[in-house]
Design an enzyme around this catalytic site. Sequence first.
Site, PDB file in Angstrom:
ATOM      1  N   GLU A 125       0.759  -1.060  -0.205  1.00  0.00           N
ATOM      2  CA  GLU A 125       0.309   0.631   0.273  1.00  0.00           C
ATOM      3  C   GLU A 125       0.577   1.506   0.069  1.00  0.00           C
ATOM      4  O   GLU A 125       1.269   1.423   0.990  1.00  0.00           O
ATOM      5  CB  GLU A 125      -0.760  -0.015   1.063  1.00  0.00           C
ATOM      6  CG  GLU A 125      -1.270   1.334   1.020  1.00  0.00           C
ATOM      7  CD  GLU A 125      -2.590   1.628  -0.061  1.00  0.00           C
ATOM      8  OE1 GLU A 125      -3.112   0.355  -0.184  1.00  0.00           O
ATOM      9  OE2 GLU A 125      -2.902   2.863  -0.343  1.00  0.00           O
ATOM     10  N   THR A 129      -5.877   2.200  -5.424  1.00  0.00           N
ATOM     11  CA  THR A 129      -5.700  -0.091  -5.319  1.00  0.00           C
ATOM     12  C   THR A 129      -6.027  -0.476  -6.370  1.00  0.00           C
ATOM     13  O   THR A 129      -5.488  -1.688  -6.985  1.00  0.00           O
ATOM     14  CB  THR A 129      -6.035  -0.244  -3.774  1.00  0.00           C
ATOM     15  OG1 THR A 129      -5.308   0.389  -2.864  1.00  0.00           O
ATOM     16  CG2 THR A 129      -5.664  -1.887  -3.808  1.00  0.00           C
ATOM     17  N   HIS A 183      -1.387   3.561   4.843  1.00  0.00           N
ATOM     18  CA  HIS A 183      -2.440   3.815   3.650  1.00  0.00           C
ATOM     19  C   HIS A 183      -2.449   5.186   4.847  1.00  0.00           C
ATOM     20  O   HIS A 183      -2.515   5.660   5.719  1.00  0.00           O
ATOM     21  CB  HIS A 183      -4.074   3.419   3.913  1.00  0.00           C
ATOM     22  CG  HIS A 183      -4.381   3.738   2.999  1.00  0.00           C
ATOM     23  ND1 HIS A 183      -5.716   5.306   3.168  1.00  0.00           N
ATOM     24  CD2 HIS A 183      -5.128   3.757   1.665  1.00  0.00           C
ATOM     25  CE1 HIS A 183      -6.599   4.980   2.432  1.00  0.00           C
ATOM     26  NE2 HIS A 183      -6.339   3.669   1.353  1.00  0.00           N
ATOM     27  N   ASP A 210       1.303   0.300  -4.745  1.00  0.00           N
ATOM     28  CA  ASP A 210      -0.040   0.621  -5.582  1.00  0.00           C
ATOM     29  C   ASP A 210       0.278   1.280  -6.299  1.00  0.00           C
ATOM     30  O   ASP A 210       0.102   1.697  -6.919  1.00  0.00           O
ATOM     31  CB  ASP A 210      -1.469  -0.571  -5.253  1.00  0.00           C
ATOM     32  CG  ASP A 210      -1.553   0.382  -3.834  1.00  0.00           C
ATOM     33  OD1 ASP A 210      -0.483   1.182  -3.456  1.00  0.00           O
ATOM     34  OD2 ASP A 210      -2.324   0.147  -2.847  1.00  0.00           O
ATOM     35  N   HIS A 211       0.709   2.641  -5.499  1.00  0.00           N
ATOM     36  CA  HIS A 211       0.298   4.070  -6.154  1.00  0.00           C
ATOM     37  C   HIS A 211       0.607   4.787  -5.413  1.00  0.00           C
ATOM     38  O   HIS A 211       1.400   4.300  -3.890  1.00  0.00           O
ATOM     39  CB  HIS A 211      -1.231   4.304  -6.187  1.00  0.00           C
ATOM     40  CG  HIS A 211      -1.980   3.866  -4.839  1.00  0.00           C
ATOM     41  ND1 HIS A 211      -1.828   4.537  -3.481  1.00  0.00           N
ATOM     42  CD2 HIS A 211      -2.752   2.826  -4.856  1.00  0.00           C
ATOM     43  CE1 HIS A 211      -2.222   4.079  -2.945  1.00  0.00           C
ATOM     44  NE2 HIS A 211      -3.525   3.504  -3.303  1.00  0.00           N
TER      45      HIS A 211
HETATM   46  C1  GP9 Z   1      -8.915  -0.453   0.696  1.00  0.00           C
HETATM   47  C2  GP9 Z   1      -7.460  -0.555   0.057  1.00  0.00           C
HETATM   48  C3  GP9 Z   1      -7.028   1.069   0.662  1.00  0.00           C
HETATM   49  O1  GP9 Z   1      -9.341  -1.380   0.990  1.00  0.00           O
HETATM   50  O2  GP9 Z   1      -7.573  -0.430  -0.719  1.00  0.00           O
HETATM   51  O3  GP9 Z   1      -7.554   1.826  -0.356  1.00  0.00           O
HETATM   52  P1  GP9 Z   1      -7.300   3.027  -1.694  1.00  0.00           P
HETATM   53  O4  GP9 Z   1      -5.461   2.314  -1.587  1.00  0.00           O
HETATM   54  O5  GP9 Z   1      -7.701   2.034  -2.887  1.00  0.00           O
HETATM   55  O6  GP9 Z   1      -7.603   4.208  -1.269  1.00  0.00           O
HETATM   56 MN    MN Z   2      -3.995   1.548  -1.946  1.00  0.00          MN
END
Ligand code: GP9
Ligand code: MN
Length: 644
Positions: free
Chosen positions: A253, A297, A412, A471-472
């Site tokens: 994440e 994500t 996150h 992921d980003h």
């Molecule tokens: C939550 C996860 C995080 O299930 O996907 O959220 P995102 O990074 O997409 O805001």
């Molecule tokens: Mn994410």
Amino acid sequence: MKFKRPTIPLYIIAALLFGLKTYFVYRFMFDIELDNSMQELILFINPFVSAFLIFAISVWFNKRSRQMKFIRYTALIGSFVVFANLVFYRQFTDFITIPQLFMGSNMADLGSSILTLIMPYDILFFADAVLIWYLSKKQETKLSVAYPKSGKVFALAMSLALLAGNFFLAEMERPQLFTRAFDREYLVKNIGLFNYHVYDLVVHSKTESQRVFADGNEIPEIQEYINEHVKVTGKSNMFGAAEGKNVIFINAESLQQFVINNEVNGEEVTPFLNSLTEDEDTYYFENFYEQTGQGNTSDSEFLVENSLYPLSRGAVFFTHGGNEYHALPEIIKEEGYTSSVLHANNKSFWNRDGMYDSLEIDHFYDEVAYEITNENSVGWGLKDKPFFEQSIKYLQSMEQPFYTKFITLTNHFPFELDEEDKSIDPYDSNSNTLNNYFPTVRYMDEALEDFFEQLKDAGIYEDSIIIIMGDHIGISANHNRAMSMYLDQDEITPYDQVQLLRVPMFIHIPGDGNGKVMSEVTGQIDMKPTILSLLGIEAEDDLYFGNDVFSDKRKGYIALRNGDFISDDYVSTYGICYDRETGEPVEEDSEELDTNAEEGTQTGPVNACSPITEKVETELSYSDNLIYGDLFRFIDFGDKETVK
Ligand code: GP9
Ligand code: MN
């Protein structure tokens, strides 16, 4: 003079009763998470706003009896809609969507158990509808209204103003609520059940119409483009390097590349990942780009599984979760692989449960599979360390070979972490977001290190390859001042901004021995062809836009969702072409501009980036066509390249 007691019109009584009932259901019968008082307030307001909006329509009926009829039927139908959602929720912990209504199997599940989902006290649920019915019959003259035109317009204006107020608060609380087509719980929480259904209907009809007009004729052109401009001929030297092995994919994440081999307050941020960059069994890609759009994500998951681009608006997981795809899990299933996702969050978040079915992922271990307590949670939920710990038993029970994806959560936004989990101090700048990012990244790094050990202890490590991918981005351009301070730069230029889209990607193959740092320009679109190649699987007839990262015949650029790109030599952003090495803008070539202007092919200024820009735009639009038209439903992949 006789004093006449003012009566409250029935439409207002109905709106109040109905609003109150809906609020009661939201608050006590749905399990809606409320994190702050603003969310409490919005949840309290929205049932009344939508009830008023609907019942106020009655004032436009001139005949009293029609007015009354409208109110009583609205109360009854409205009650049924809420009740249907309630029963559905008791079974699926989710709200009804239009595609779901037509999804046979789900509804069949519900059909058999529907009686067990209805409680005797549910009868009370219709009490207000009965009362309204009674009043509308008995007190017709007293409770109906005969407003002049101005009164009617006023009632309408009032209801629209209330609605606008509700939407305004919702946007403040959850920016881009609509364009991001976020989680259904978010929508219901913020705009209410009825507006959610209207929204769902609009989204549904829009996507359906694009789907309806598609007939598969578009496919040969796309196929030809892909064969000519995307696909590489021949296999890379890593083809089959992980044949028959389990694939453990870790979606890290918000992990960005700038923390790798970097320090904060004199300490390494990611000691474990840093060690992987030098590990003989690990290929570390230092110029690997995230390509997500608004779906965060879920967009990165979409890119990985399909090697298609996410959409420019909304989350494709949400808007096109019911499409047919030819995703990685489906392809490798034919080679005997089972697939799963492990993620300790609500299964409907990003419509994962829906999309995972379409991607043919066999099993989703969602939050229900985990023991989540106050002690082992922070921020968005279960902390990464207990998440991995609790996941090992599931890995052990999986049929091998498996392809499984772990989605971490602790790193996150807003990067919260309990004191006891902080191994390094936050950074010190004007951005708390950036400051707190470092300790949570370190926490994730430790969780990953522990996970490698757990895999070894469980005897899974040797037979698996482990892929770790950010992921980003986690730190947006809003924090550029702090970011430039951290990176020791005067400013973050548009060129730097693109460079900040790099996320780390590691491919760890136990026993490989040839691991190295790879500097090639690569991205999330490349994951599917790369994994297929590593597993020694050829998917020649497939439609996708990425390349095997180990191939030396790659197309040589990575397209971003907004049309920007990074190529071996250039970075194109905001219409400016930068030299990738120096970060300096490339001079415009006026001679070439003239030639192209004659041919009428080029609209913008021509520079060294133009030929690639054109390809990027073509690719993005072909990918969009495949998704909007749901074109995979026309292709039978069992029988190579035949259109169904
Ligand atoms: C939550 C996860 C995080 O299930 O996907 O959220 P995102 O990074 O997409 O805001
Ligand atoms: Mn994410």
